[in-house]
Design a protein around this motif. Structure first.
Motif, PDB file in Angstrom:
ATOM      1  N   GLN A   1       8.975  12.921 -14.365  1.00  0.00           N
ATOM      2  CA  GLN A   1       9.451  11.728 -14.241  1.00  0.00           C
ATOM      3  C   GLN A   1       9.442  11.047 -12.750  1.00  0.00           C
ATOM      4  OE1 GLN A   1       8.485  10.290 -17.406  1.00  0.00           O
ATOM      5  NE2 GLN A   1       9.130  11.779 -18.343  1.00  0.00           N
ATOM      6  N   ARG A   2       8.670  10.872 -11.937  1.00  0.00           N
ATOM      7  CA  ARG A   2       8.150  10.280 -10.448  1.00  0.00           C
ATOM      8  C   ARG A   2       7.193  10.282  -9.966  1.00  0.00           C
ATOM      9  NH1 ARG A   2      12.795  13.055 -11.139  1.00  0.00           N
ATOM     10  NH2 ARG A   2      14.675  13.083  -9.848  1.00  0.00           N
ATOM     11  N   ILE A   3       7.228   9.478  -8.892  1.00  0.00           N
ATOM     12  CA  ILE A   3       6.012   8.672  -8.362  1.00  0.00           C
ATOM     13  C   ILE A   3       6.550   9.871  -6.852  1.00  0.00           C
ATOM     14  CG2 ILE A   3       4.462   7.200  -7.109  1.00  0.00           C
ATOM     15  CD1 ILE A   3       4.638   7.796 -10.322  1.00  0.00           C
TER      16      ILE A   3
ATOM     17  N   ASP B   1      13.211   4.423 -13.533  1.00  0.00           N
ATOM     18  CA  ASP B   1      13.192   5.458 -14.199  1.00  0.00           C
ATOM     19  C   ASP B   1      12.090   4.637 -15.269  1.00  0.00           C
ATOM     20  OD1 ASP B   1      15.086   6.541 -14.599  1.00  0.00           O
ATOM     21  OD2 ASP B   1      16.435   5.566 -15.461  1.00  0.00           O
ATOM     22  N   PHE B   2      11.054   5.747 -15.343  1.00  0.00           N
ATOM     23  CA  PHE B   2      10.018   5.921 -15.818  1.00  0.00           C
ATOM     24  C   PHE B   2       9.559   7.123 -16.859  1.00  0.00           C
ATOM     25  CE2 PHE B   2       9.169   5.219 -11.693  1.00  0.00           C
ATOM     26  CZ  PHE B   2       8.107   4.333 -10.884  1.00  0.00           C
ATOM     27  N   ASN B   3       8.942   7.072 -18.517  1.00  0.00           N
ATOM     28  CA  ASN B   3       8.629   7.768 -19.299  1.00  0.00           C
ATOM     29  C   ASN B   3       7.107   8.420 -19.026  1.00  0.00           C
ATOM     30  OD1 ASN B   3       9.436   9.085 -21.616  1.00  0.00           O
ATOM     31  ND2 ASN B   3       9.508   7.434 -22.672  1.00  0.00           N
ATOM     32  N   ASP B   4       6.910   9.036 -18.568  1.00  0.00           N
ATOM     33  CA  ASP B   4       5.535   9.727 -18.431  1.00  0.00           C
ATOM     34  C   ASP B   4       4.623   9.436 -17.605  1.00  0.00           C
ATOM     35  OD1 ASP B   4       7.268  11.824 -19.789  1.00  0.00           O
ATOM     36  OD2 ASP B   4       6.500  11.879 -21.624  1.00  0.00           O
ATOM     37  N   PRO B   5       5.201   8.658 -16.565  1.00  0.00           N
ATOM     38  CA  PRO B   5       3.353   8.031 -15.932  1.00  0.00           C
ATOM     39  C   PRO B   5       2.427   8.979 -15.293  1.00  0.00           C
ATOM     40  CG  PRO B   5       5.661   8.981 -14.518  1.00  0.00           C
ATOM     41  CD  PRO B   5       5.690   9.183 -15.862  1.00  0.00           C
ATOM     42  N   MET B   6       1.723   8.704 -16.252  1.00  0.00           N
ATOM     43  CA  MET B   6       0.336   9.291 -15.664  1.00  0.00           C
ATOM     44  C   MET B   6      -0.240   9.602 -14.668  1.00  0.00           C
ATOM     45  SD  MET B   6      -0.486  10.641 -19.644  1.00  0.00           S
ATOM     46  CE  MET B   6       0.361  11.519 -21.208  1.00  0.00           C
ATOM     47  N   GLY B   7      -1.282   8.150 -14.644  1.00  0.00           N
ATOM     48  CA  GLY B   7      -1.901   7.803 -13.691  1.00  0.00           C
ATOM     49  C   GLY B   7      -1.158   6.417 -12.765  1.00  0.00           C
TER      50      GLY B   7
ATOM     51  N   GLY C   1      13.505  23.159 -20.464  1.00  0.00           N
ATOM     52  CA  GLY C   1      14.281  23.086 -19.195  1.00  0.00           C
ATOM     53  C   GLY C   1      12.460  23.213 -18.447  1.00  0.00           C
ATOM     54  N   MET C   2      11.567  22.860 -18.897  1.00  0.00           N
ATOM     55  CA  MET C   2      10.370  21.945 -18.196  1.00  0.00           C
ATOM     56  C   MET C   2      10.129  20.928 -18.411  1.00  0.00           C
ATOM     57  SD  MET C   2       9.367  25.947 -17.655  1.00  0.00           S
ATOM     58  CE  MET C   2       7.776  25.210 -16.945  1.00  0.00           C
ATOM     59  N   TRP C   3      10.996  20.025 -18.972  1.00  0.00           N
ATOM     60  CA  TRP C   3       9.630  18.829 -18.936  1.00  0.00           C
ATOM     61  C   TRP C   3      11.480  17.541 -18.723  1.00  0.00           C
ATOM     62  CZ3 TRP C   3       5.380  17.976 -19.197  1.00  0.00           C
ATOM     63  CH2 TRP C   3       4.087  16.390 -18.967  1.00  0.00           C
ATOM     64  N   ILE C   4      11.702  16.927 -17.791  1.00  0.00           N
ATOM     65  CA  ILE C   4      12.719  15.412 -17.458  1.00  0.00           C
ATOM     66  C   ILE C   4      12.804  14.813 -18.291  1.00  0.00           C
ATOM     67  CG2 ILE C   4      13.616  14.041 -15.983  1.00  0.00           C
ATOM     68  CD1 ILE C   4      13.538  16.134 -13.711  1.00  0.00           C
ATOM     69  N   LEU C   5      13.719  14.320 -18.598  1.00  0.00           N
ATOM     70  CA  LEU C   5      13.506  13.533 -19.756  1.00  0.00           C
ATOM     71  C   LEU C   5      13.431  12.006 -19.470  1.00  0.00           C
ATOM     72  CD1 LEU C   5      16.354  14.327 -22.512  1.00  0.00           C
ATOM     73  CD2 LEU C   5      13.858  14.048 -22.863  1.00  0.00           C
ATOM     74  N   GLY C   6      12.170  11.032 -20.322  1.00  0.00           N
ATOM     75  CA  GLY C   6      12.140   9.448 -19.091  1.00  0.00           C
ATOM     76  C   GLY C   6      13.179   8.575 -19.713  1.00  0.00           C
ATOM     77  N   GLY C   7      12.837   7.285 -18.998  1.00  0.00           N
ATOM     78  CA  GLY C   7      13.924   6.318 -19.676  1.00  0.00           C
ATOM     79  C   GLY C   7      12.624   5.556 -19.179  1.00  0.00           C
ATOM     80  N   PHE C   8      13.448   4.342 -19.403  1.00  0.00           N
ATOM     81  CA  PHE C   8      12.737   2.200 -18.625  1.00  0.00           C
ATOM     82  C   PHE C   8      14.128   1.885 -17.455  1.00  0.00           C
ATOM     83  CE2 PHE C   8      12.860  -2.399 -18.972  1.00  0.00           C
ATOM     84  CZ  PHE C   8      11.442  -1.691 -17.777  1.00  0.00           C
ATOM     85  N   ARG C   9      14.033   1.376 -15.973  1.00  0.00           N
ATOM     86  CA  ARG C   9      14.326   0.851 -15.982  1.00  0.00           C
ATOM     87  C   ARG C   9      14.125   0.532 -14.274  1.00  0.00           C
ATOM     88  NH1 ARG C   9      20.475   3.337 -14.025  1.00  0.00           N
ATOM     89  NH2 ARG C   9      19.091   5.201 -13.156  1.00  0.00           N
ATOM     90  N   ASP C  10      13.886  -1.465 -14.367  1.00  0.00           N
ATOM     91  CA  ASP C  10      13.323  -1.724 -12.936  1.00  0.00           C
ATOM     92  C   ASP C  10      14.789  -1.313 -12.134  1.00  0.00           C
ATOM     93  OD1 ASP C  10      10.166  -1.689 -13.718  1.00  0.00           O
ATOM     94  OD2 ASP C  10      11.101  -4.246 -14.848  1.00  0.00           O
ATOM     95  N   GLY C  11      13.865  -2.162 -10.679  1.00  0.00           N
ATOM     96  CA  GLY C  11      15.359  -2.613  -9.360  1.00  0.00           C
ATOM     97  C   GLY C  11      14.583  -1.459  -8.259  1.00  0.00           C
TER      98      GLY C  11
END
Length: 583
Positions: free
Chosen positions: A78-80, A118-124, A102-112
């Motif tokens: 869930q990071r760039i 926060d992102f939710n599975d950013p792929m590209g 334990g193999m994936w971090i939970l995503g979310g949404f938050r600007d700022g």
């Protein structure tokens, strides 16, 4: 060394080589590129620091900035992330709670602020010329923007999927997978549930290719606004309002500049455009990276397992030779414009590099698909002019021009070989190009006209006068301008019967051959001698190779162009005779 240093002997008789003296490895080469790890230890996590020890959870997107920085969409983290000077840092994203064993971090949404977003599975992701990062925030169904340390929603309403075009804040997306920035500053999105969308510079969203399974999108950086998109078992090309699907028999002829492509493109996932006609794709099923030469209609493996489906399961991790390298779940791919590909090797939790890949383009007069690259200062310039035979594969490492250039290093100075592929396959057009372009502009020191009977067949009953008269006039004109002209006369696939040798000239033999209008090997050679050009007759060498036991085929079985072995033999013959007469 000036072109005038060429010996004035008019006819080069190609000596017959001892067939089989070149090793199989030498004549049937592969990509010279190597695969290496740019960042990632393979251990899952979100650890920053030295690239070799940094960790990713599941990196799926990769992009290269104008300054060479490699950006990564770590989907599972869930990071760039950014790879700069051998160090991995986090650009944006803050989630830390793990799920899925334990193999994936939970995503979310938050600007700022980026460190708190926060992102939710950013792929590209994609980077524009100003350094702004566009992110396909897949499971938030929106496009995010990272600019000066701040994350904002660029288009769509995060958390609300849909299929609405219009102003960016009112538009809706459905599982956007990848993004790209085109030369005009527009943002392209492979929106899985809708197709290919484009956001123009006013913020208006429009669907430009309607399909339900778009995963990868890329745009030519050359300036022709060609859009490439992947869609399960197909590649979409959109240029000038023409939409072509490869492979697709119903659509293949809609763009007359590009031939039909029947080759297997695998299961295309993500895509990177090198220029107007060269693209790279990752194969969703095998993890392999493939190269598509759109103009010529060819598909090649660049790196990874050379299997056609996942039943062979070639997924593993190995660096080294591109042909033997191993990948696992290859996803994003990016070309840096300087001969290197970057691949998000998601299953191996690493970012890989493939290179160098020499993509020097062919010059195609009147079509302008490729820009001509200037020769290095002081280089001895050789222009190789002809039909598609001079450029059947635009990966330079397997071209006949590369072989010739390499062997001509014995000249003791830099040699630059420029392929010139004539769009119209006629001798007349080739000679006009020599007369009107290369001659007056002094664009070369040595011009090599590649000639076969197929080109002469197009000239019809006038083929002999074209050689004896028009070729003679062109030769005289180029000489007056300090340029020497060589004609490299070679057989083509139609001059052989099946995979075994038999020359079909002067009425000897049977099968398919160019026998109309009195065209024969001896007749063509006689006409070329009358023209006064330097003649390189490659027929004896090709025949000797074909007679040899256990020889490699010199022509492809499908497209009838030279095979890799044929291109290498051609390049070696050209270099050998040029060296003989350049003092």
């Amino acid at each position: 060394m000036a072109a005038a240093a060429l010996c004035p002997i008019l006819f080069i008789g190609a000596s017959t080589p001892q067939a089989g003296t070149d090793s199989a490895a030498d004549l049937v080469g592969d990509f010279a590129a190597k695969v290496s790890t740019v960042a990632g230890s393979g251990v899952p996590g979100v650890k920053d620091g030295a690239a070799a020890h940094a960790s990713f959870v599941y990196p799926m997107g990769v992009a290269v900035g104008t300054d060479g920085v490699v950006f990564v969409a770590d989907t599972g983290g869930q990071r760039i992330r950014a790879i700069r000077n051998g160090t991995v840092t986090t650009v944006a994203g803050s989630a830390t709670k793990y799920a899925r064993a334990g193999m994936w971090i939970l995503g979310g949404f938050r600007d700022g602020p980026a460190a708190q977003a926060d992102f939710n599975d950013p792929m590209g992701l994609a980077v524009d010329s100003a350094g702004r990062i566009y992110v396909a925030d897949t499971d938030n169904h929106c496009i995010r923007l990272i600019d000066h340390g701040n994350v904002s929603t660029f288009a769509g309403l995060c958390g609300y999927p849909g299929s609405i075009d219009g102003p960016a804040n009112a538009a809706r997306f459905d599982g956007p997978v990848t993004v790209a920035v085109d030369p005009s500053g527009g943002v392209l999105i492979a929106d899985y549930g809708n197709g290919v969308r484009r956001i123009d510079r006013t913020g208006d969203v429009k669907t430009i290719i309607a399909t339900k399974t778009a995963t990868g999108v890329g745009a030519s950086a050359v300036g022709s606004h060609i859009v490439y998109a992947t869609d399960r078992n197909a590649i979409h090309i959109l240029t000038g309002g023409v939409h072509v699907v490869i492979p697709d028999a119903a659509n293949r002829q809609k763009d007359s500049l590009r031939p039909a492509m029947d080759a297997d493109v695998g299961r295309p996932f993500m895509v990177a455009a090198a220029d107007d006609d060269q693209i790279f794709i990752t194969d969703e099923e095998t993890g392999a990276i493939r190269y598509l030469d759109i103009y010529n209609g060819t598909v090649q493996f660049v790196a990874g397992p050379r299997v056609q489906d996942s039943s062979n399961d070639g997924t593993f991790f190995r660096n080294g030779s591109a042909a033997q390298a191993g990948f696992a779940d290859s996803a994003g791919v990016a070309y840096d414009g300087h001969g290197h590909l970057f691949v998000a090797d998601a299953g191996n939790r690493r970012i890989r590099s493939i290179g160098p890949l020499n993509l020097r383009g062919a010059l195609i007069p009147s079509v302008a698909l490729f820009p001509a690259q200037p020769a290095p200062a002081g280089a001895f310039r050789i222009a190789v002019i002809g039909s598609s035979i001079v450029w059947t594969n635009t990966i330079w490492d397997t071209s006949m021009e590369d072989v010739a250039e390499h062997d001509l290093d014995a000249m003791g100075r830099r040699v630059w070989v420029q392929p010139v592929r004539m769009a119209a396959v006629t001798v007349r057009d080739s000679l006009s190009y020599l007369d009107d372009v290369l001659g007056p502009t002094h664009g070369t020191d040595l011009a090599v006209l590649v000639l076969n009977d197929g080109m002469l067949e197009v000239e019809g009953v006038d083929w002999e006068s074209v050689l004896s008269t028009q070729l003679a006039a062109t030769n005289a004109k180029l000489k007056s301008e300090g340029i020497r002209l060589v004609v490299a006369y070679h057989p083509d696939a139609h001059d052989y019967r099946g995979p075994d040798f038999y020359r079909l000239d002067n009425g000897v033999g049977g099968g398919e051959a160019f026998i109309h209008y009195g065209i024969s090997h001896d007749g063509v050679v006689a006409a070329l001698k009358r023209s006064g050009v330097i003649l390189l007759d490659m027929w004896p060498d090709f025949e000797a190779w074909q007679r040899a036991p256990d020889h490699s085929l010199l022509f492809g079985t499908d497209d009838k162009h030279l095979s890799v072995a044929g291109r290498r033999l051609f390049g070696k013959l050209l270099a050998k005779d040029v060296l003989t007469y350049v003092k």
